[in-house]
Design a protein around this motif. Structure first.
Motif, mmCIF file in Angstrom:
data_model
loop_
_atom_site.group_PDB
_atom_site.id
_atom_site.type_symbol
_atom_site.label_atom_id
_atom_site.label_comp_id
_atom_site.label_asym_id
_atom_site.label_seq_id
_atom_site.Cartn_x
_atom_site.Cartn_y
_atom_site.Cartn_z
ATOM 1 N N ASP A 33 0.822 -1.203 0.000
ATOM 2 C CA ASP A 33 0.000 0.000 0.000
ATOM 3 C C ASP A 33 0.861 1.260 0.000
ATOM 4 O OD1 ASP A 33 -2.863 -1.258 0.651
ATOM 5 O OD2 ASP A 33 -1.375 -2.229 1.914
ATOM 6 N N VAL A 86 2.456 2.032 -3.529
ATOM 7 C CA VAL A 86 1.453 2.557 -4.457
ATOM 8 C C VAL A 86 1.123 4.005 -4.132
ATOM 9 C CG1 VAL A 86 -0.919 2.328 -5.281
ATOM 10 C CG2 VAL A 86 0.486 0.287 -4.961
ATOM 11 N N ASN A 99 2.080 7.085 -6.504
ATOM 12 C CA ASN A 99 0.972 7.888 -7.008
ATOM 13 C C ASN A 99 1.108 9.359 -6.624
ATOM 14 O OD1 ASN A 99 -0.742 6.450 -8.665
ATOM 15 N ND2 ASN A 99 -1.979 5.628 -6.994
ATOM 16 N N TYR A 139 -5.370 -1.373 -7.697
ATOM 17 C CA TYR A 139 -4.988 -0.039 -7.260
ATOM 18 C C TYR A 139 -5.209 0.964 -8.386
ATOM 19 C CZ TYR A 139 -2.615 -2.645 -3.579
ATOM 20 O OH TYR A 139 -2.338 -3.492 -2.532
ATOM 21 N N TYR A 160 -4.021 3.918 -10.358
ATOM 22 C CA TYR A 160 -2.779 4.638 -10.629
ATOM 23 C C TYR A 160 -3.093 5.972 -11.304
ATOM 24 C CZ TYR A 160 0.246 0.810 -9.193
ATOM 25 O OH TYR A 160 0.904 -0.132 -8.446
#
Length: 528
Positions: free
Chosen positions: A357, A360, A364, A494, A496
């Motif tokens: 997590d 990501v 991001n 997820y 992006y």
């Protein structure tokens, strides 16, 4: 340890001699004692196994149990894929690679491929060939006078004091042999780090190696160490996976006179680093400190390490980067599953964001603020195999660090005594008697082999995916089975972002509140 060994051996021989002298019928005892003495002497002086070297004869029982373990474990204890924090399967592959031994598995996987959370990669019918020489990443190329061309797999932060001098020397010599980097941990640069390997000097909240008597940051001391040619990068430690928001812990039992002198602290008490830095307290000040260290080090890459906490605070750091037009050269993302030394149970189990997590979100955030091209992401936290590296890079990282994997390549058996000073293999102890078991001339090659064999495995995985370079890994290369039984790739699990998406007036809904309540001027909540 040596004097107790020879003293005990002498007593055994004396008793045996006395018994056979006065009871001639007991001469048969020498048939038992003589081979045991020879085995004990062999164990004590051999250099391959730290356990047998530290615990002659007794240490052999571990290997005896290993021989019969599959049968005992299969029927009475646990599967090969179980065991925490690292399964027997993972530990075995590390040992095998470090020794260049057989590392294949018989009779198929022991994993349940249909359970929730199982992850895999889909191969290609057109495999490629990837060379390990290409697995490097340049850090600091846009902002530094001395950028560093790093391996994608390196030694994570473990300090002298937490680890023994023999362990530090073996790690550094292994890094030198394999041309990869060795993070010093927050304990400062010791003589044992200076064995030829590239260093990433970690600067923690206590500023060991660059501190005044009062524990504040000392620019002149920092400059002296940072300009050492073996120091390739500087890493500011904000927090770590095992105990984020707590500060480092070195138990008093591991604080020797030498460790105390290197760290500049008094003897007799646990060394507790402050939970936060005294040199900065706002996002802007953090980025200014990054630039200050870059200048003091004469243009070497500078970054920071953190276990991700509140997303809003990281968005505040990104806003500071934009405002000052200045970025760190790298960010080390330490997952909450990371940790090698002492940590309170609550912090180790319940505080901080897990690595997946965190990668990501940080990737991001940097993309969303249009900063990603300037900042490299280093992933750290239970990364031990080629698949772990591939998975982290597919998520958004650029390179990886490993701590416990490297410890196990030295011979660590996951005895879970890192915080007690009684590590039986001499890896995480300051006991000179236990350190004797870890022979640097042998273990440096174990570190080197583990690194090179793991990268070979990573290249084979890339080839099986039909990918020609690690730079081409994307989220859709890794699949995961969801709780509903569906299979999705990371790109669907997820969301992006696109470059600059977090700087627009129309923020994505799931980011809006956190981004709008973040300020470059404070880590505090600034929402309505």
């Amino acid at each position: 340890m040596a004097r107790f060994f020879f003293f005990g051996l002498a007593i055994i021989l004396l008793l045996s001699f006395s018994i056979t002298k006065y009871i001639p019928q007991m001469n048969i005892i020498w048939v038992i004692i003589a081979p045991m003495v020879l085995v004990a002497l062999w164990d004590f002086f051999q250099k391959k196994s730290a356990i047998k070297r530290n615990f002659p004869i007794i240490g052999r029982f571990r290997y005896l149990f290993e021989m019969v373990r599959p049968e005992i474990q299969q029927y009475f204890i646990e599967a090969n894929s179980e065991g925490m924090p690292f399964s027997r399967e993972v530990r075995s592959v590390i040992y095998q690679r470090s020794k260049k031994a057989l590392e294949t598995l018989p009779f198929g996987t022991q994993k349940n491929l249909y359970e929730d959370g199982y992850e895999w990669a889909n191969h290609s019918l057109m495999p490629t060939h990837v060379k390990t020489e290409t697995l490097r990443v340049k850090i600091g190329e846009t902002s530094c006078q001395q950028p560093y061309n790093a391996s994608i797999f390196n030694i994570s932060a473990m300090s002298f004091g937490s680890l023994s001098k023999n362990a530090i020397m073996a790690l550094n010599k292994g890094a030198h042999l394999g041309n990869f980097s060795h993070n010093t941990g927050e304990g400062g640069i010791s003589p044992y780090h200076l064995q030829g390997g590239d260093l990433v000097w970690q600067l923690g909240t206590a500023y060991f190696g660059s501190r005044t008597r009062e524990g504040k940051f000392c620019p002149s001391k920092f400059q002296d160490n940072a300009q050492n040619p073996v120091v390739k990068m500087i890493e500011i430690k904000l927090s770590q996976g095992a105990k984020p928001g707590h500060g480092g812990i070195l138990p008093a039992g591991k604080l020797t006179k030498e460790v105390a002198e290197i760290r500049g602290v008094p003897l007799g008490n646990d060394v507790i680093s402050p939970p936060c830095h005294s040199e900065f307290s706002t996002p802007i000040q953090l980025i200014e400190f990054v630039q200050k260290l870059r200048e003091l080090s004469q243009g070497k890459p500078v970054g920071f390490k953190l276990c991700l906490g509140k997303p809003r605070e990281f968005y505040a750091i990104c806003k500071a980067m934009k405002l000052l037009d200045c970025t760190p050269d790298f960010i080390t993302v330490d997952g909450a599953e990371g940790g090698t030394g002492a940590a309170p149970l609550e912090f180790s189990n319940y505080i901080g964001t897990p690595l997946t997590d965190a990668i990501v979100l940080i990737h991001n955030a940097l993309v969303g603020f249009d900063l990603r091209k300037k900042v490299k992401i280093i992933a750290s936290g239970k990364i031990t195999t080629g698949f772990d590296i591939m998975r982290s890079l597919a998520l958004g990282a650029d390179l990886c660090n490993s701590a416990r994997g490297m410890m196990m390549s030295l011979g660590c058996i996951q005895a879970l005594k890192c915080n007690t000073n009684h590590c039986p293999t001499g890896v995480a102890t300051q006991s000179s008697e236990l350190q004797r078991g870890l022979v640097v001339s042998d273990k440096k090659y174990r570190v080197y082999h583990y690194h090179s064999q793991t990268l070979d495995s990573f290249c084979e995985i890339l080839g099986s995916l039909g990918v020609s370079s690690h730079l081409k890994l994307k989220p859709w290369h890794v699949m995961r089975r969801t709780p509903s039984g569906e299979t999705k790739h990371f790109g669907r699990i997820y969301h992006y972002l696109n470059p600059g998406e977090l700087t627009s007036s129309d923020l994505p809904f799931e980011y809006r509140h956190a981004v709008e309540s973040a300020s470059a001027e404070t880590f505090q909540y600034c929402g309505g």
